[in-house]
Every structure is written in C-alpha cells, then in structure tokens.
Design an enzyme around this catalytic site. Structure first.
Site, mmCIF file in Angstrom:
data_model
loop_
_atom_site.group_PDB
_atom_site.id
_atom_site.type_symbol
_atom_site.label_atom_id
_atom_site.label_comp_id
_atom_site.label_asym_id
_atom_site.label_seq_id
_atom_site.Cartn_x
_atom_site.Cartn_y
_atom_site.Cartn_z
ATOM 1 N N ALA A 212 1.369 1.477 11.700
ATOM 2 C CA ALA A 212 1.762 0.847 10.283
ATOM 3 C C ALA A 212 0.497 0.665 9.504
ATOM 4 O O ALA A 212 -0.651 0.298 10.084
ATOM 5 C CB ALA A 212 2.348 -0.639 10.599
ATOM 6 N N LYS B 132 8.563 -17.694 -9.778
ATOM 7 C CA LYS B 132 7.848 -16.728 -10.512
ATOM 8 C C LYS B 132 6.688 -17.146 -11.471
ATOM 9 O O LYS B 132 6.980 -18.319 -12.177
ATOM 10 C CB LYS B 132 8.881 -15.752 -11.265
ATOM 11 C CG LYS B 132 8.369 -14.647 -11.886
ATOM 12 C CD LYS B 132 9.367 -13.870 -12.838
ATOM 13 C CE LYS B 132 8.748 -12.926 -13.446
ATOM 14 N NZ LYS B 132 9.476 -12.455 -14.636
ATOM 15 N N ASN C 188 0.764 -1.161 -0.138
ATOM 16 C CA ASN C 188 -0.071 0.028 -0.098
ATOM 17 C C ASN C 188 0.961 1.152 -0.048
ATOM 18 O O ASN C 188 2.088 1.017 -0.140
ATOM 19 C CB ASN C 188 -0.848 -0.043 1.191
ATOM 20 C CG ASN C 188 -0.299 0.078 2.543
ATOM 21 O OD1 ASN C 188 0.846 0.561 2.873
ATOM 22 N ND2 ASN C 188 -0.287 -1.214 3.169
#
Ligand code: PMT
Length: 401
Positions: free
Chosen positions: A275, A289, A211
């Site tokens: 946080a 991946k 974020n």
C-alpha cells in the site's frame, strides 16, 4: 516458467467471441511443451476452426460425441482420465448452466461429468449475463462441486458494453494452471496479509489528500498468494478493483483504518506491504466543508507506520515481512535503508518516476533486496504486474516450503 513436458491438458472451447483467446492460450501451453487435446463444442466451430486448433496444439481435436472414429481411438471416459487438468475457455453462460445441471448432451459436457480431474472454468459473457442471478447460482453450485473459476475481467466488451465478463488473459490462465500443476504451498493453513492501494487523508468531509496508487500490484500479489493456497487477507485502500470472493478483502479509506485492520488481522505468517500509505494526515480535520478564502494553511502530522509497527511487534512479528519502497531517485540506496530501518526481511524497490511502470500502470519493474541471503538483490525486469507478483510469490513459496 515451468517446462510442462508430460503434463496433459484437455481444452474445451465453447462458442463465444472470446474463443480466439483460446488459440493464444493453447499456443502458450504448447510453447511450454504441454501435451494438448481439444474439444470444440458445436457453436465453438462458428468462431474457431478445428484445423487452426490442430495445427497450434499439434494434438487431436474432437468435436462430436457420437463420432465412430473418436470413440474407437479414445472413448469419452478415457479422454477425461487422460488429462491432468481440464480447462473450459471460454466458458459461456450456456455451458456453465448445463454443467451446473450435470448435463451430458454433447462430448464436452459428457467428458466433464465423467471426469475425476480438476476442472477450470474461464467465463466470458456479456456483463448482464454475468451479473444475472441464475449465472451466479450456477457458479455457486459448480464451485461447491470443486470447479475452479478464473476471472472474468472488467473491461470493454465485444458487444459494445462495459463491465465484468471479459475472458481472462492467456497469461493469467497459464499462470493459474501452472500453479495448480506445480507450485502450491504444502501447508494450507499459512496466513498471508497484503496491504494495497492508496489512503485518503481527509481535510474536511469532502476533500482529501491521496496519491496515484491504483492497488493493482497489491491485488495481483494477493491473487497469486491465494492461487498457491495461502489463506489470504487483503487490506485495501480505495480502488476500482475486484478480487476473488475467497480472499478476505477488507476495504478501508484512511491510514488509521488500514492500521486498525492490520492490527486486527495479526498474527499472520507472512505480511506484504504494497500500500502507498500517506505518511501524513491532517492535524485537525474540519467538521464542515471549508469555505473559499484567500489562503488556507493545513497542518499535517505523521501517520503511524504500519509496516514498522508489524515488523517490530514483540510477539506477533510474522515469519516473513516484505515491504515495498516507492522511489524516484537513489533506488537501491533508499530501498536498503528502508530494509534496515523498517526491520523488513525483504524490500521490493520500484521506480515510481516512470510512466510505463510503477503507479497505476499494468507493468512494473522491481528489485528485491534480501536482508539475510546470499542473493542480496534480484532484479525482475519490466513485465505485467501479474507476472511480477507470480515471481515474487514463487520466492515466497520457496522460502515457506
Ligand atoms: O498500486 P499500484 O498503482 O499498482 O502501484 C504499486 C506501488 C507503486 C504503489 C507499489 O509497488 C509500491 O511501491 N508500494 C509502496 C508505496 C509506498 O508507500 O512506499 P514507501 O517507500 O513510501 O513506503 C515504504 C513501505 O512502508 C511500504 O511497504 C509502505 O506500504 C509502508 N508504509 C509506509 C507508510 C506508512 N505510514 N505505513 C506503511 O506501512
């Protein structure tokens, strides 16, 4: 801000491009009624004039050790005794080096050497000079003598380079000195824990969900707590920020790591959760991946709520638990329900839908909701995050003391 009437500040200005910031700093102290005397080093006079300092400070400006007029009015020993605090701003690499050697070759270094008062150094220099081992060693020596250091900041420099070495802002210097003069906690053994920044929740080894939290608000709170004398631990998600080495900084990446670090640092007397912890993590992180494909479905599961865990701890609940509420709508209502549901003592609500405050801004505007207080709620209007932190910590200190 405090009225500084009867507080005596001795400014020592050294020769550097940041000397102009000292004018603003002096103006700020004067505005708050401090009594000011100033010493200009020889090279400082290349950057600021005695006349401008004298008219801003409305106080005496000294510039030469062996000046008959100075010595007859107030000798260098008396000058060092006169001050409640000595601020060296900007403190150049050269001055820092001379002070670490115990030099007394001019009025500035002589007064400092003769002083029994708290000395604050506000370094300002090129990034390479700041990073040089000799500067680091000199500062280590000065810290061991009890000198306090404010800053420096990271940013663009007058020389065209970028990095750490910019002189701290006048408001930060003012706040630091203000705290020294007035409001430190009485008991130095009080522990404070702060969480700050975002968390990264990995999808595969190279991709994650995160974020917009920069960590600025949490870092400023940790700095303010430390300045007031708290034994401060900062548990930080990934950020680009630096912090005083005396603050116990624990760097983490995921919510799970932040949780474990928090658990490890209990018990604590106060805990502040600024946080922006991801509410969800990836149900099953891919070991490799993920290859490109038409569609990708990611399953999320709930992360542990760190604040909730701490505020409901059956034998290690801190005396003061402060949560933040990041909201885009129904600010008060949502904040109050978090205050109750998460069993906080205070919750600090901020609107994160705005561009000029909240996430990743230097500014914030918050409302503090108290669980058990006649104040019920208090709004702190839009200002720098460093100032918001000071005001929050004022209230924490008042409660603790
Ligand atoms: O970092 P900056 O760019 O300076 O921005 C500051 C800020 C906007 C991030 C900060 O002021 C702020 O609001 N922090 C809280 C962000 C948040 O996650 O709010 P929330 O309403 O989602 O969570 C409520 C509280 O629970 C928070 O104290 C949060 O730290 C805590 N929480 C949430 C989830 C979780 N898993 N664990 C938690 O501890």
């Amino acid at each position: 801000m405090k009225d500084l009437t009867s507080k005596k500040i001795l400014f020592i200005i050294c020769g550097g491009i940041s000397a102009y910031k000292s004018l603003e700093t002096i103006r700020l102290f004067k505005k708050n009624n401090a009594e000011i005397k100033t010493i200009l080093t020889k090279s400082a006079k290349e950057f600021v004039t005695p006349l401008s300092i004298a008219s801003l400070s409305q106080g005496k400006v000294y510039d030469d050790l062996f000046n008959v007029e100075n010595e007859s009015e107030m000798d260098h020993i008396a000058l060092s005794r006169w001050a409640d605090v000595i601020i060296v701003a900007p403190a150049t690499a050269n001055t820092i080096s001379k002070l670490s050697q115990g030099s007394s070759e001019d009025l500035a270094s002589t007064v400092i050497l003769a002083s029994n008062k708290q000395v604050y150094l506000v370094p300002a220099m090129n990034v390479r000079m700041w990073e040089h081992q000799s500067t680091k060693n000199n500062l280590k020596i000065l810290k061991s003598y009890g000198y306090n250091i404010i800053g420096p900041l990271v940013g663009d420099m007058a020389c065209g380079e970028f990095g750490e070495g910019k002189m701290s802002d006048p408001s930060e210097i003012f706040n630091e000195i203000n705290n020294f003069l007035f409001k430190r906690i009485k008991n130095k053994k009080i522990k404070a824990l702060v969480t700050a920044g975002p968390t990264n929740e990995y999808i595969d080894p190279v991709r994650f969900i995160t974020n917009k939290s920069s960590g600025k608000q949490g870092y400023e709170i940790a700095k303010s707590l430390f300045r007031r004398g708290f034994d401060t631990t900062l548990i930080s998600g990934p950020t680009n920020l630096n912090i005083d080495e005396n603050i116990n900084l624990i760097k983490v990446e995921t919510a799970e790591e932040m949780f474990k670090a928090t658990q490890k640092n209990l018990p604590t007397d106060i805990a502040i959760f600024s946080a922006a912890v991801a509410d969800f993590k990836i149900n099953k992180k891919n070991q490799n991946k993920i290859k490109k494909k038409e569609n990708l479905t990611i399953n999320l599961e709930k992360n542990i709520d760190i604040l909730n865990y701490v505020s409901n701890h059956n034998y290690m609940r801190p005396k003061l638990v402060i949560g933040f509420a990041a909201e885009t709508n129904n600010l008060d209502k949502n904040a109050i329900s978090k205050l109750t549901n998460k069993n906080c003592d205070w919750i600090i609500a901020n609107d994160v839908s705005k561009k000029d405050s909240g996430f990743d801004s230097y500014f914030n505007e918050v409302t503090i909701h108290y669980k058990n207080s006649k104040y019920k709620k208090e709004k702190l209007s839009l200002k720098k995050k460093s100032e918001i932190s000071e005001e929050i910590v004022d209230r924490i200190v008042a409660q603790i003391n």
